[in-house]
Design a protein around this motif. Structure first.
Motif, PDB file in Angstrom:
ATOM      1  N   CYS A   1      -0.015   5.080  -1.775  1.00 49.01           N
ATOM      2  CA  CYS A   1       0.990   6.337  -1.900  1.00 49.01           C
ATOM      3  C   CYS A   1       2.362   5.646  -2.467  1.00 49.01           C
ATOM      4  O   CYS A   1       2.797   4.344  -2.079  1.00 49.01           O
ATOM      5  CB  CYS A   1       1.176   6.851  -0.407  1.00 49.01           C
ATOM      6  N   TYR A   2       2.735   6.451  -3.346  1.00 48.16           N
ATOM      7  CA  TYR A   2       4.236   6.013  -4.060  1.00 48.16           C
ATOM      8  C   TYR A   2       5.210   7.309  -3.749  1.00 48.16           C
ATOM      9  O   TYR A   2       4.641   8.393  -4.074  1.00 48.16           O
ATOM     10  CB  TYR A   2       4.066   5.679  -5.432  1.00 48.16           C
ATOM     11  N   PHE A   3       6.388   7.099  -3.232  1.00 46.06           N
ATOM     12  CA  PHE A   3       7.266   7.972  -2.915  1.00 46.06           C
ATOM     13  C   PHE A   3       8.542   7.814  -3.656  1.00 46.06           C
ATOM     14  O   PHE A   3       9.190   6.947  -3.307  1.00 46.06           O
ATOM     15  CB  PHE A   3       7.642   7.821  -1.487  1.00 46.06           C
ATOM     16  N   ALA A   4       8.878   8.560  -4.510  1.00 47.99           N
ATOM     17  CA  ALA A   4       9.960   8.458  -5.492  1.00 47.99           C
ATOM     18  C   ALA A   4      11.100   9.321  -5.153  1.00 47.99           C
ATOM     19  O   ALA A   4      10.957  10.651  -5.079  1.00 47.99           O
ATOM     20  CB  ALA A   4       9.430   8.682  -6.992  1.00 47.99           C
ATOM     21  N   LEU A   5      12.311   8.892  -4.885  1.00 51.88           N
ATOM     22  CA  LEU A   5      13.420   9.508  -4.674  1.00 51.88           C
ATOM     23  C   LEU A   5      14.403   9.503  -5.775  1.00 51.88           C
ATOM     24  O   LEU A   5      15.133   8.297  -6.058  1.00 51.88           O
ATOM     25  CB  LEU A   5      14.028   8.935  -3.418  1.00 51.88           C
ATOM     26  N   GLY A   6      14.769  10.780  -6.303  1.00 54.64           N
ATOM     27  CA  GLY A   6      15.636  10.642  -7.265  1.00 54.64           C
ATOM     28  C   GLY A   6      15.302   9.873  -8.753  1.00 54.64           C
ATOM     29  O   GLY A   6      16.317   9.509  -9.267  1.00 54.64           O
ATOM     30  N   ILE A   7      14.134   9.884  -9.092  1.00 56.34           N
ATOM     31  CA  ILE A   7      13.691   9.186 -10.032  1.00 56.34           C
ATOM     32  C   ILE A   7      13.232  10.147 -11.028  1.00 56.34           C
ATOM     33  O   ILE A   7      12.116  11.062 -10.881  1.00 56.34           O
ATOM     34  CB  ILE A   7      12.575   8.156  -9.977  1.00 56.34           C
ATOM     35  N   ALA A   8      13.809  10.231 -12.459  1.00 57.77           N
ATOM     36  CA  ALA A   8      13.336  11.214 -13.335  1.00 57.77           C
ATOM     37  C   ALA A   8      12.002  10.887 -13.935  1.00 57.77           C
ATOM     38  O   ALA A   8      11.263  11.789 -14.231  1.00 57.77           O
ATOM     39  CB  ALA A   8      14.347  11.384 -14.523  1.00 57.77           C
TER      40      ALA A   8
ATOM     41  N   GLY B   1       0.889  -1.293  -0.174  1.00 59.84           N
ATOM     42  CA  GLY B   1      -0.089   0.231   0.055  1.00 59.84           C
ATOM     43  C   GLY B   1       0.898   1.077   0.055  1.00 59.84           C
ATOM     44  O   GLY B   1       0.480   2.378  -0.411  1.00 59.84           O
ATOM     45  N   PHE B   2       2.130   1.135   0.611  1.00 60.60           N
ATOM     46  CA  PHE B   2       2.871   2.080   0.533  1.00 60.60           C
ATOM     47  C   PHE B   2       4.352   1.863  -0.035  1.00 60.60           C
ATOM     48  O   PHE B   2       5.031   0.904   0.568  1.00 60.60           O
ATOM     49  CB  PHE B   2       3.058   2.758   1.820  1.00 60.60           C
ATOM     50  N   VAL B   3       4.766   2.249  -0.889  1.00 63.01           N
ATOM     51  CA  VAL B   3       6.201   2.055  -1.763  1.00 63.01           C
ATOM     52  C   VAL B   3       7.042   3.341  -1.852  1.00 63.01           C
ATOM     53  O   VAL B   3       6.714   4.528  -2.133  1.00 63.01           O
ATOM     54  CB  VAL B   3       6.108   1.474  -3.133  1.00 63.01           C
ATOM     55  N   VAL B   4       8.301   3.082  -1.288  1.00 60.54           N
ATOM     56  CA  VAL B   4       9.442   4.038  -1.453  1.00 60.54           C
ATOM     57  C   VAL B   4      10.401   3.614  -2.546  1.00 60.54           C
ATOM     58  O   VAL B   4      10.904   2.621  -2.255  1.00 60.54           O
ATOM     59  CB  VAL B   4       9.895   4.292  -0.001  1.00 60.54           C
ATOM     60  N   SER B   5      10.698   4.297  -3.649  1.00 56.38           N
ATOM     61  CA  SER B   5      11.587   3.690  -4.478  1.00 56.38           C
ATOM     62  C   SER B   5      12.771   4.735  -4.771  1.00 56.38           C
ATOM     63  O   SER B   5      12.682   5.833  -4.651  1.00 56.38           O
ATOM     64  CB  SER B   5      10.926   3.548  -6.005  1.00 56.38           C
ATOM     65  N   ALA B   6      13.763   4.281  -4.982  1.00 56.80           N
ATOM     66  CA  ALA B   6      15.096   4.815  -5.291  1.00 56.80           C
ATOM     67  C   ALA B   6      15.500   4.824  -6.688  1.00 56.80           C
ATOM     68  O   ALA B   6      15.382   3.804  -7.495  1.00 56.80           O
ATOM     69  CB  ALA B   6      16.189   3.944  -4.445  1.00 56.80           C
ATOM     70  N   GLY B   7      15.856   5.762  -7.222  1.00 55.70           N
ATOM     71  CA  GLY B   7      16.262   5.918  -8.616  1.00 55.70           C
ATOM     72  C   GLY B   7      17.944   6.459  -8.705  1.00 55.70           C
ATOM     73  O   GLY B   7      18.620   6.123  -7.764  1.00 55.70           O
ATOM     74  N   ASN B   8      18.155   6.745  -9.867  1.00 56.71           N
ATOM     75  CA  ASN B   8      19.667   7.010 -10.015  1.00 56.71           C
ATOM     76  C   ASN B   8      20.188   8.430  -9.473  1.00 56.71           C
ATOM     77  O   ASN B   8      21.512   8.496  -9.238  1.00 56.71           O
ATOM     78  CB  ASN B   8      19.846   7.577 -11.818  1.00 56.71           C
TER      79      ASN B   8
ATOM     80  N   ARG C   1      -1.756   3.482 -11.544  1.00 57.77           N
ATOM     81  CA  ARG C   1      -2.652   3.450 -10.662  1.00 57.77           C
ATOM     82  C   ARG C   1      -2.685   3.935  -9.263  1.00 57.77           C
ATOM     83  O   ARG C   1      -3.373   3.299  -8.306  1.00 57.77           O
ATOM     84  CB  ARG C   1      -3.141   1.808 -10.670  1.00 57.77           C
ATOM     85  N   CYS C   2      -1.514   4.358  -9.025  1.00 54.97           N
ATOM     86  CA  CYS C   2      -1.122   4.739  -7.674  1.00 54.97           C
ATOM     87  C   CYS C   2      -2.192   6.178  -7.471  1.00 54.97           C
ATOM     88  O   CYS C   2      -2.255   6.774  -8.272  1.00 54.97           O
ATOM     89  CB  CYS C   2       0.291   5.207  -7.433  1.00 54.97           C
ATOM     90  N   GLU C   3      -2.586   6.005  -6.091  1.00 60.29           N
ATOM     91  CA  GLU C   3      -3.593   6.968  -5.803  1.00 60.29           C
ATOM     92  C   GLU C   3      -2.699   8.545  -5.409  1.00 60.29           C
ATOM     93  O   GLU C   3      -2.988   9.520  -5.965  1.00 60.29           O
ATOM     94  CB  GLU C   3      -4.537   6.375  -4.461  1.00 60.29           C
ATOM     95  N   HIS C   4      -1.834   8.199  -4.856  1.00 55.14           N
ATOM     96  CA  HIS C   4      -0.913   9.471  -4.466  1.00 55.14           C
ATOM     97  C   HIS C   4       0.511   9.397  -4.832  1.00 55.14           C
ATOM     98  O   HIS C   4       1.157   8.303  -4.332  1.00 55.14           O
ATOM     99  CB  HIS C   4      -1.173   9.969  -2.806  1.00 55.14           C
ATOM    100  N   VAL C   5       1.382  10.468  -5.417  1.00 54.06           N
ATOM    101  CA  VAL C   5       2.751  10.443  -5.708  1.00 54.06           C
ATOM    102  C   VAL C   5       3.308  11.503  -5.181  1.00 54.06           C
ATOM    103  O   VAL C   5       3.093  12.639  -5.227  1.00 54.06           O
ATOM    104  CB  VAL C   5       2.796  10.054  -7.246  1.00 54.06           C
ATOM    105  N   VAL C   6       4.514  11.101  -4.566  1.00 55.37           N
ATOM    106  CA  VAL C   6       5.315  12.188  -3.989  1.00 55.37           C
ATOM    107  C   VAL C   6       6.628  11.883  -4.335  1.00 55.37           C
ATOM    108  O   VAL C   6       7.303  10.800  -4.554  1.00 55.37           O
ATOM    109  CB  VAL C   6       5.485  11.904  -2.246  1.00 55.37           C
ATOM    110  N   ALA C   7       7.297  13.076  -5.037  1.00 57.81           N
ATOM    111  CA  ALA C   7       8.605  12.810  -5.558  1.00 57.81           C
ATOM    112  C   ALA C   7       9.566  13.804  -5.196  1.00 57.81           C
ATOM    113  O   ALA C   7       9.307  15.051  -4.929  1.00 57.81           O
ATOM    114  CB  ALA C   7       8.398  13.103  -7.221  1.00 57.81           C
ATOM    115  N   VAL C   8      10.684  13.402  -5.338  1.00 60.56           N
ATOM    116  CA  VAL C   8      11.935  14.282  -4.780  1.00 60.56           C
ATOM    117  C   VAL C   8      12.931  14.129  -6.078  1.00 60.56           C
ATOM    118  O   VAL C   8      13.503  13.167  -6.405  1.00 60.56           O
ATOM    119  CB  VAL C   8      12.690  13.889  -3.423  1.00 60.56           C
TER     120      VAL C   8
END
Length: 400
Positions: free
Chosen positions: A336-343, A281-288, A354-361
């Motif tokens: 909720c999807y939390f994207a860290l450093g993902i373009a 239900g809550f995912v935090v992802s790491a990018g480049n 299909r994610c309801e809320h997206v937070v991006a850094v």
């Protein structure tokens, strides 16, 4: 800025009056009395320039077309949407949303949208809730009835109370989400009322409901019965003006005492680090943009989220392949999807559609992920992560 030419006004200025056929004096000077302002692209670009960057960058959110002098500018604040009130409904269509924590899920909203189709001709939608929900009026409910929840896990008592409300209020149709909890309650209510349940409806209208049968080789179709459970994505959410959501009675409806077959039950939360991405239900992802993966895992653990990653990170071996988010990895249905450093490559955006809320850094103001996000932080993820950990530790100490 200059006015755009108005050929009709210029032609009228050349016309000679008093002649049967239209005649024009081409030697006369045309006096332009109308027209609209011509856009000034250079001024717009200068207004969008981001200061303090070595590379020329534009903030396109600042783009605006100048308003002509003869046209009144629109009001800054839009009028509040009209509240729809149904004083005396001809009948009721009940919905029993899951609403975990008093918050509607996308499936709940679709179910209320389907109920509005059944209540088109003078009916009202009644929401049977276990706890108050502020979103229920804008979602399309005209009436609200709180069904008092007993302590602990008691589906028998809840279903008995819902069955009593459906029967006592003379509800014409009652809709349930075909989910884990909603489907269980729907079948218990059907057993309590001694009526058939049309389970897993895949389309619904005022005159018919349908579902697949016999390994999806046959489509069952019939007039809408009293009890229906709705599959996900079978209807669109309600998109009209907000409804009144008036309380049907002041006090919650008491739970019907039943002889409980389930003596004790407890919901044990799963370890977020071991939950499959498709079920999280809550995912935090790491990018480049993330280099400190120990700090990233600490952030995911502190937030109670399931860790994920972009394809670039998985290809580099910094995260396991099972953590890859995207069309070529796992397609998420997280709240909720939390994207860290993902373009935000196109394949990655498909995976979070299909994610309801997206937070991006991200440091790039114009990154695709920043545009997709409902909340964006234009900063370095490596600096945001320790600051977030410090804020979480401070909050924990305050609440302790």
């Amino acid at each position: 800025m200059r006015l755009r030419r108005d050929p009709r006004t210029e032609r009228a200025a050349h016309r000679i009056d008093g002649t049967a056929r239209p005649r024009f004096d081409l030697a006369a000077a045309a006096e332009t009395t109308g027209g609209r302002l011509r856009r000034n692209p250079r001024a717009e670009v200068e207004r969008m320039l981001v200061a303090g960057t070595s590379r020329r960058r534009l903030d396109r959110s600042q783009r605006s077309v100048s308003t002509p002098l003869h046209i009144a500018a629109p009001a800054e604040t839009a009028a509040a949407p009209r509240l729809i009130v149904i004083e005396e409904p001809a009948f009721l269509v009940a919905v029993v949303p899951d609403a975990p924590g008093g918050r509607l899920t996308p499936h709940d909203r679709q179910m209320i949208g389907a109920a509005r189709l059944l209540a088109e001709k003078g009916g009202a939608v009644l929401a049977l809730l276990a706890e108050p929900c502020e979103e229920i009026g804008p979602a399309g409910a005209d009436r609200v009835l709180l069904v008092e929840a007993s302590t602990g896990y008691d589906p028998e008592g809840r279903s008995a109370s819902i069955a009593m409300a459906v029967d006592g209020l003379g509800v014409r149709h009652a809709l349930f989400p075909e989910s884990v909890d909603g489907g269980d309650i729907a079948r218990r209510v059907a057993a309590d009322l001694g009526e058939a349940l049309f389970a897993g409806a895949e389309s619904i209208a005022a005159n018919a409901v349908t579902r697949a049968s016999r390994g999806r080789r046959v489509e069952q179709r019939r007039a809408p019965p009293r009890l229906i459970s709705l599959a996900a994505d079978a209807a669109l959410p309600y998109a009209g003006a907000p409804r009144e959501a008036r309380a049907l009675q002041d006090d919650p409806m008491p739970t019907v005492p039943t002889r409980r077959a389930i003596l004790a039950a407890e919901i044990i939360p799963a370890d977020p680090a071991r939950v499959p991405l498709g079920e999280a239900g809550f995912v935090v992802s790491a990018g480049n943009g993330v280099t400190d993966f120990d700090g990233f895992r600490a952030v995911a653990a502190a937030l109670g989220a399931t860790p994920g990653a972009s394809r670039v990170v998985c290809d580099a071996g910094l995260m396991p392949r099972a953590a890859q988010v995207g069309a070529s990895g796992t397609v998420l249905e997280a709240t909720c999807y939390f994207a860290l450093g993902i373009a935000g490559a196109p394949q990655h955006l498909q995976g979070i559609a299909r994610c309801e809320h997206v937070v991006a850094v991200n440091t790039d103001l114009h990154a695709a992920m920043i545009e997709r996000a409902g909340l964006a932080i234009v900063a370095d993820a490596q600096k945001v992560m320790p600051a977030l950990l410090a804020a979480l530790e401070c909050e924990t100490e305050t609440t302790a």
